[in-house]
Design an enzyme around this catalytic site. Sequence first.
Site, short mmCIF file in Angstrom:
data_model
loop_
_atom_site.label_atom_id
_atom_site.label_comp_id
_atom_site.label_asym_id
_atom_site.label_seq_id
_atom_site.Cartn_x
_atom_site.Cartn_y
_atom_site.Cartn_z
N HIS A 1 70.15 -27.04 35.67
CA HIS A 1 70.03 -26.14 36.82
C HIS A 1 69.14 -26.78 37.89
O HIS A 1 68.04 -26.32 38.18
CB HIS A 1 69.46 -24.79 36.37
CG HIS A 1 70.39 -24.00 35.52
ND1 HIS A 1 70.36 -24.05 34.14
CD2 HIS A 1 71.42 -23.16 35.84
CE1 HIS A 1 71.29 -23.25 33.64
NE2 HIS A 1 71.96 -22.70 34.66
N ASP B 1 69.92 -21.02 42.47
CA ASP B 1 69.10 -21.39 41.32
C ASP B 1 67.79 -22.04 41.75
O ASP B 1 67.23 -22.88 41.03
CB ASP B 1 69.85 -22.33 40.37
CG ASP B 1 70.70 -21.58 39.36
OD1 ASP B 1 70.34 -20.44 39.03
OD2 ASP B 1 71.73 -22.13 38.92
#
Length: 1118
Positions: free
Chosen positions: A718, A759
């Site tokens: 991520h 994110d």
Amino acid sequence: MTDVSSPAGGAASPVEMSTTSSSSAATTSASSSKPLTNGANKTAISTAAGGVTPGAVPGPGSGAIPASSSSGNQVKLEHHHRQSNNNRPAVTNRSSETKLMTPTGSSSSPSQSPSQTQASIQTQTSQQDRLAKASTTASQQDVDEVARLFEEKPEAFEKWLTERAPPEALSRLQEFIENRKPHKRPSVTSDLFQQWMAASPTVQQKSPRSLSNSSASSLPECRRHLMDLDEGELFMELIRDVANELDIDVLCHKILVNVGLLTHADRGSLFLAKGTPTNKYLVAKLFDVTQKTALKDAVTRASAEEIIIPFGIGIAGMVAQTKQMINIKEAYKDARFNCEIDLKTGYKTNAILCMPICNYEGDIIGVAQIINKTNGCMEFDEHDVEIFRRYLTFCGIGIQNAQLFEMSVQEYRRNQILLNLARSIFEEQNNLECLVTKIMTEARELLKCERCSVFLVDLDCCEASHLEKIIEKPNQPATRAIKSADSFEEKKMRNRFTVLFELGGEYQAANVSRPSVSELSSSTLAQIAQFVATTGQTVNICDVIEWVRDHNQIRAEDEIDSTQAILCMPIMNAQKKVIGVAQLINKANGVPFTDSDASIFEAFAIFCGLGIHNTQMYENACKLMAKQKVALECLSYHATASQDQTEKLTQDVIAEAESYNLYSFTFTDFELVDDDTCRAVLRMFMQCNLVSQFQIPYDVLCRWVLSVRKNYRPVKYHNWRHALNVAQTMFAMLKTGKMERFMTDLEILGLLVACLCHDLDHRGTNNAFQTKTESPLAILYTTSTMEHHHFDQCVMILNSEGNNIFQALSPEDYRSVMKTVESAILSTDLAMYFKKRNAFLELVENGEFDWQGEEKKDLLCGMMMTACDVSAIAKPWEVQHKVAKLVADEFFDQGDLEKLQLNTQPVAMMDRERKDELPKMQVGFIDVICLPLYRVLCDTFPWITPLYEGTLENRRNWQDLAEKVEMGLTWIDHDTIDKPVEEFAACADEEIKDIEFTVTTLNCNQQSQHGSEDSHTPEHQRSGSRLSMKKTGALGKAVRSKLSKTLYNSMDGSKPKTSLKLLESHVSEDMDDKSPTSPSQPQASGSMGRMSASSSTSSAGGQMVDKSKKRSKLCALL
């Protein structure tokens, strides 16, 4: 027996009211009285005018008849009234009484001549007869007619009342209605409480039944009337007089007056018991009350000069202690008698009767004392004692009820004060001085004390003293050492006072000071407060000098000379830590503080602690908010891209979208450098015409892109490149997938920004981990924890200087795009996806084609965000299995943290020890989330079919790999899972040297229920160049068939038997010690073989592989 002044007979008629008001002689009689009988008639007649002397009774004739006349006159008078009542209507009864009076309302004077008196009486009689006749005529002839009018036209009567009725008539009508209402017994209701709070009980209007409320001039008449009753009737009348009285002052006054009537006592006193069980005393509630003493005067005198008698001291004190009656015939000859009061007042006390008043449990609640007889007797006889005892028995019940009611009233007032304090806590959150001052003022007024003080503890000093000290011990690990018991002096040093609030005494207004250490150490009151803060105990001191002498730590000073009583209590916060001390000094009446005072003061201390704690928390919150602003400024500075980077990106040449492969669903970022990733983002904004459409300054856009990249953490999956891939998929869906026709330009801008920021600041852990560890993020956001944090970071970057790409938008467009960004980022939480999925599927199944509604657009954008977020599952296989490795490694890192920090077993997808199950879990992830989503999107928007097809292809690959794992072919035993097993086939055309294979023959007939255990080599014992096969001993028929088919098909077709023979020749039967055996089966059936293949054999086998099948099965190498 009818009470003299009670409205027992009901209300008077309006005609009677008219008659009595027309006569000035009847102004003092109540309109609601009815004819009395027996002795009551005589009293009513004698007091009707208010001017008749006590010794005379008015006769039916011209003058007053002396009281010494024969009783026959009284009988004739009563007979005259009875006959008059029988011959006349009820209304003339008042007239017959009025005829006996002069027009001025007084009795005929004996000095008047008979002719004048007779003329006056005749004139008055004629006037009254005319009024009575008119009233009788009106009541007989007009009432029926008026009644019919009211019944036929009630609206007209109502209109007449509201518009034309005279005020006098309305007032009389209201009075008539009130008098017709039944008399209600006093009860503890909210109305009674409100009446109690409205005025002081001693000045409120008392009940007309009360004998003690009569004026001094009327008391002899009342007494004479009551004395005409027999003893039983008199006793019951006086009991009824006190039965329902709830005011303790009024009750005590009634008791003393009524006792004087019963026993012919000259005066009396009533004492109530107070104090603690160990220190009880009597307080004179009313003192020296005669039958002529008014209630107000008695209460005022008792309040001004409060008399306190300890138990066992004096006559009343001995009665209270022994619970025995004392009857003294000659007071001055009794040593217990105190003659000081007689010397002050000039009154001589002869006989005293003192008797205890007990409650139903037999405890002393008071003492009643009567003095001197008025009927000529010199002492109280046994009959007086018996009447006194019987009456006080009922009075004890009444006193206890009145005390309970008084306690309930005090509790009501206390609750009101505490409620006001609770309001003050919220009103004065930012001002500690005002809050403490208000609390001290309320406490001082309620508890009636001279002074009130509040000491606040230095919390910084207290906190610093509790720091744990790390002490290194020889040959031992570091341990935390905290003293279990501190000395008194050390505790005193921790509880050092820094602020002092004082109210009362020389400080009529609140005084706030910061005393020095020397001032605190030289003050006895401060030392007592220090003792309470150190011990945490409440101190109620009755004798300050003695208490100081018993505690060596406290030094007595001159200030305690004027101090009689001290109530000192600790103030604690929610953690039961002492944050201050509250101190009350001296009761206003000079008595010690009681347990009730301590209970009330405890409530003040609790509210004070709550207020202080709340104010300190508010101050700390303000400080933290200021620190947060400073931290955000620093974060904003460091989170923003540097000027050099911005200028460099601004000057770079941005290649076309085709060169970055941005339009393709097979886009990969593996070959892009970091700068190229930023250029690709800029190209997407340019291709969507967002820069010119929304007037975004190019340098601001470049700085914003660089700042977003900078705020991604270097986690394994991520990270910034994941955000780039999500944004590119969204771009491809909008352009290649033609989804832009369903979106406005503002929504496209919001979706691209959301994809790039979805994110931000990801920590490599999911929402569940944040909740389990109770991280600050989980406390800050209870749902969609990380997603809310990502959005907040996005807002923070946009608000940083030089990063607001929305600066040219109108306020309405700004709100709209920010709403789109927030909703899109929150939609990346899979929990939100599952909530929205059913609604989206229902729209699709119903053939929805118009997606312009707000709710529909929100659903569509949410599904698109989820599709982009998991789009790695649709990438080519070469990209997909590498991304799967990154995701798995990040999950495994979280699983390691859960084991280390939480001491819990992670789920399978995060358990590093179960990494061989990854293919199976990938298949489940595709089946549950990816395929249903892409299938419905593909059916509705066919231009995004490549996402669905790529996902299907990868599912086949993962399913194939899962089957290999089931057959025992696991991932290569590296620390990471870089290469799947089929990549060994790519090396088939190369010479394979020094690779040793372990092939295990499996007993396919043996079933798993025999209790076989997994005998394969443990994972940590495998060498890097060895491939193992699981010895499950129970492979299915389909798996065995596929394995055999793969083996034969992989061999050269001309030499299948030779190759198989070669394989079998190297199999040696060997008994595995870990293989399970069954007593019913020969051990040979579970025999295992081991084969070692030399390098030459491996080379020969490798030459038989068809070079066109570089991704064949592992068995082809055999």
